[in-house]
Every structure is written in C-alpha cells, then in structure tokens.
Design an enzyme around this catalytic site. Structure first.
Site, PDB file in Angstrom:
ATOM      1  N   LYS A  58      -2.728  -2.441  -2.671  1.00 56.58           N
ATOM      2  CA  LYS A  58      -3.839  -1.115  -2.796  1.00 56.58           C
ATOM      3  C   LYS A  58      -3.386   0.455  -3.082  1.00 56.58           C
ATOM      4  O   LYS A  58      -1.925   0.828  -2.377  1.00 56.58           O
ATOM      5  CB  LYS A  58      -4.011  -1.375  -1.368  1.00 56.58           C
ATOM      6  CG  LYS A  58      -4.874  -0.438  -0.368  1.00 56.58           C
ATOM      7  CD  LYS A  58      -5.491  -0.771   0.816  1.00 56.58           C
ATOM      8  CE  LYS A  58      -6.903   0.217   1.977  1.00 56.58           C
ATOM      9  NZ  LYS A  58      -6.589  -0.146   2.995  1.00 56.58           N
ATOM     10  N   GLU A  79       0.607  -1.401  -0.148  1.00 55.33           N
ATOM     11  CA  GLU A  79      -0.338   0.073  -0.005  1.00 55.33           C
ATOM     12  C   GLU A  79       1.045   0.987  -0.195  1.00 55.33           C
ATOM     13  O   GLU A  79       1.103   1.823   1.025  1.00 55.33           O
ATOM     14  CB  GLU A  79      -1.415   0.568   1.240  1.00 55.33           C
ATOM     15  CG  GLU A  79      -1.904   0.361   1.312  1.00 55.33           C
ATOM     16  CD  GLU A  79      -2.964   1.229   2.278  1.00 55.33           C
ATOM     17  OE1 GLU A  79      -3.839   1.987   2.347  1.00 55.33           O
ATOM     18  OE2 GLU A  79      -2.780   0.688   3.667  1.00 55.33           O
TER      19      GLU A  79
END
Length: 299
Positions: free
Chosen positions: A213, A176
């Site tokens: 992500k 992420e």
C-alpha cells in the site's frame, strides 16, 4: 470464500479496497467529518461505539458490495464487533468483500526522516484470533517524511519483518510505508523506496506473496516493477491527504494499481442523512473510486 478464493479475488483487482480502519487517534476527526461533535460522546467506549455504527451503516448499505469493493480493512474493535448480529468479517465475506485487519499500534517519533511502527505486543495471538474470524490479511503503516536512505531502509526492513510474522500465520500482509505527499523531496525518495522494496522482495520465500500500500507516486507508473513482481499479489494506493477528485485523478495514471482509500471514500457522508441519501452519496464515491481503480477513467 476460502483463502484461495480471496487471494484470487484480490489479484484480479475488479474493484478497490475500502479502508475502514480509523483507530484511536484518528477516530474523533472521522466522527467530526461524519457530523458528530466531540461533545456527543464521553470516553473511548462511547466514541468507538459511534464509529462502529458508522462503519456498520456503510457495510449494511446496498451500495457496499463485492461488485466494486474487493476488500475492506478493519480496526481491531470493528473486527471484534458485529453487524446485525453477524461478526463483521463474516458480514463482509457474505457480500463478497475480503476482510483485512489493521495491526499497527501507531508510530514512533521521527528519526532519520521516518516514523517506524511502534512495537506490536501480542501480535501472534491477534493474528490467530483474526484468522479464526475469517480475516484474510493485515495492514501495517509507517511513514516516510524525507529522502533519507538509512531511514527508508529501516522502514522497509521493519515492514518486511512484520510481514514475515504475518506470513507465518498463513495470512496476507499489506506493507504500508506511506510517503508523505507534503515531502518536498518525494520524487527522489520514492526511487530509494522502490529499490529497497525490490531488494527485500528477493528474500520473500518462493511461493509466498505480499501486498503493498503506497502513496500515489510523483511519476505515473513509477511502481510498475512492483505491480508486475511475482512476489507481489497487488499494489494498492492510499489517498494520503488528497481530496477524492485529486486522488482519483492520480490513481487513474497508474496502471494495475487499485485504491485503498479511507477519507476519500467517506467524504460527504453524514450521520444525519436519510438512508436513501446516505446510500446515494456512498454509491457516488464508490463509483468514482472504482472507475479510477479498474477502468482508469474519470467521469
């Protein structure tokens, strides 16, 4: 579900991933949004007990099932807890929801336009405990604030280094590298980020995959090359400060990307609600995010 079944479930993407992983710094804010004031608890243990009960209430809800939720990201204390006597990862699996664990320990100060992850001491031991509890994968967050090529290269390098450690334990990493939606140069920076990720993906061993992500991009379908990459199991999107309606509107413009929302999922839920109203409010949020994730449509 075994590891292979969990992987297939995430790859199919029939639903979205619920982010239930607020940690120490973000927990008071989450509790306030839930209608619990700061003076309602005293010390970290009471604070975490309250947030655990909120998460348990969500997981217990008849609206929270594998029909529209394919996965859930947990904070370590939540992973170690239980829902009505059942360990949280197993309670999720029983509902058809794949469990993930947030493993980052917060962010370093900004350098070269980015905030790298702090060191993660004891990561190998944590991964072994998580895997023994039935956790499928991990999530690790760092943040980009500016289109600085050296900073973005450093953040992607660190993400892939942590991912390599996670993969060595037979678990699925969600990388992420969040790009702040407040950044004025996000369009150009996302191009740098995409190319750095594509370059690093070439180093992922054959037969291995990672998940990504990412912030919802300025240009629709900008991350299509990542969505279609054979070494990427799934690309998921964070809400990143957008309201639920805004996040869903942006998400439905990006084919093959499903949500991994936190605040946009929990908005509107309050501790004082009756179970009937709580479940109905949660169900409305789940329905909206599912439509934007899988049907690519809005109400």
């Amino acid at each position: 579900m075994n590891q292979e079944e969990m992987s297939a479930r995430i790859a199919a993407g029939h639903g979205f991933i619920a982010a239930l992983d607020q940690s120490g710094g973000s927990t008071p804010k989450a509790l306030r949004a839930y209608g619990i004031a700061d003076d309602a608890w005293n010390g970290d243990e009471e604070m975490f007990a309250l947030i655990h009960e909120m998460r348990s209430r969500i997981i217990r809800s008849p609206e929270f099932t594998g029909a529209k939720i394919v996965g859930a990201i947990l904070f370590e204390k939540t992973m170690n807890g239980s829902v009505d006597g059942t360990p949280v990862p197993q309670a999720l699996i029983a509902k058809g929801v794949v469990p993930f664990l947030k493993i980052d320990r917060g962010l370093e100060d900004e350098v070269d336009g980015v905030q790298l992850m702090k060191a993660i001491p004891g990561l190998d031991e944590l991964l072994e405990r998580a895997k023994a509890l039935g956790v499928f994968g991990t999530k690790e967050r760092s943040v980009i604030h500016a289109a600085n090529p050296s900073g973005i290269a450093a953040i992607v390098q660190q993400q892939f280094e942590v991912a390599e450690q996670v993969l060595s334990h037979g678990m699925m990493p969600i990388l992420e590298p969040e790009y702040s939606i407040k950044a004025s140069d996000r369009g150009g920076g996302e191009a740098i980020l995409r190319e750095e990720i594509l370059r690093r993906l070439e180093g992922v061993p054959t037969g291995e995959q990672v998940m990504l992500k990412l912030s919802l991009p300025v240009t629709a379908n900008f991350y299509r090359a990542l969505v279609e990459h054979p070494k990427v199991l799934k690309v998921v999107a964070l809400s990143g400060g957008y309201s639920r309606d805004e996040a869903c509107a942006e998400l439905q413009r990006n084919d093959g990307v499903i949500a991994s929302f936190s605040r946009a999922l929990l908005d509107g839920l309050e501790a004082s609600m009756s179970d009937t109203r709580f479940d109905a409010t949660l169900g409305e949020a789940i329905d909206a995010i599912d439509r934007a994730s899988t049907l690519k449509s809005l109400p």
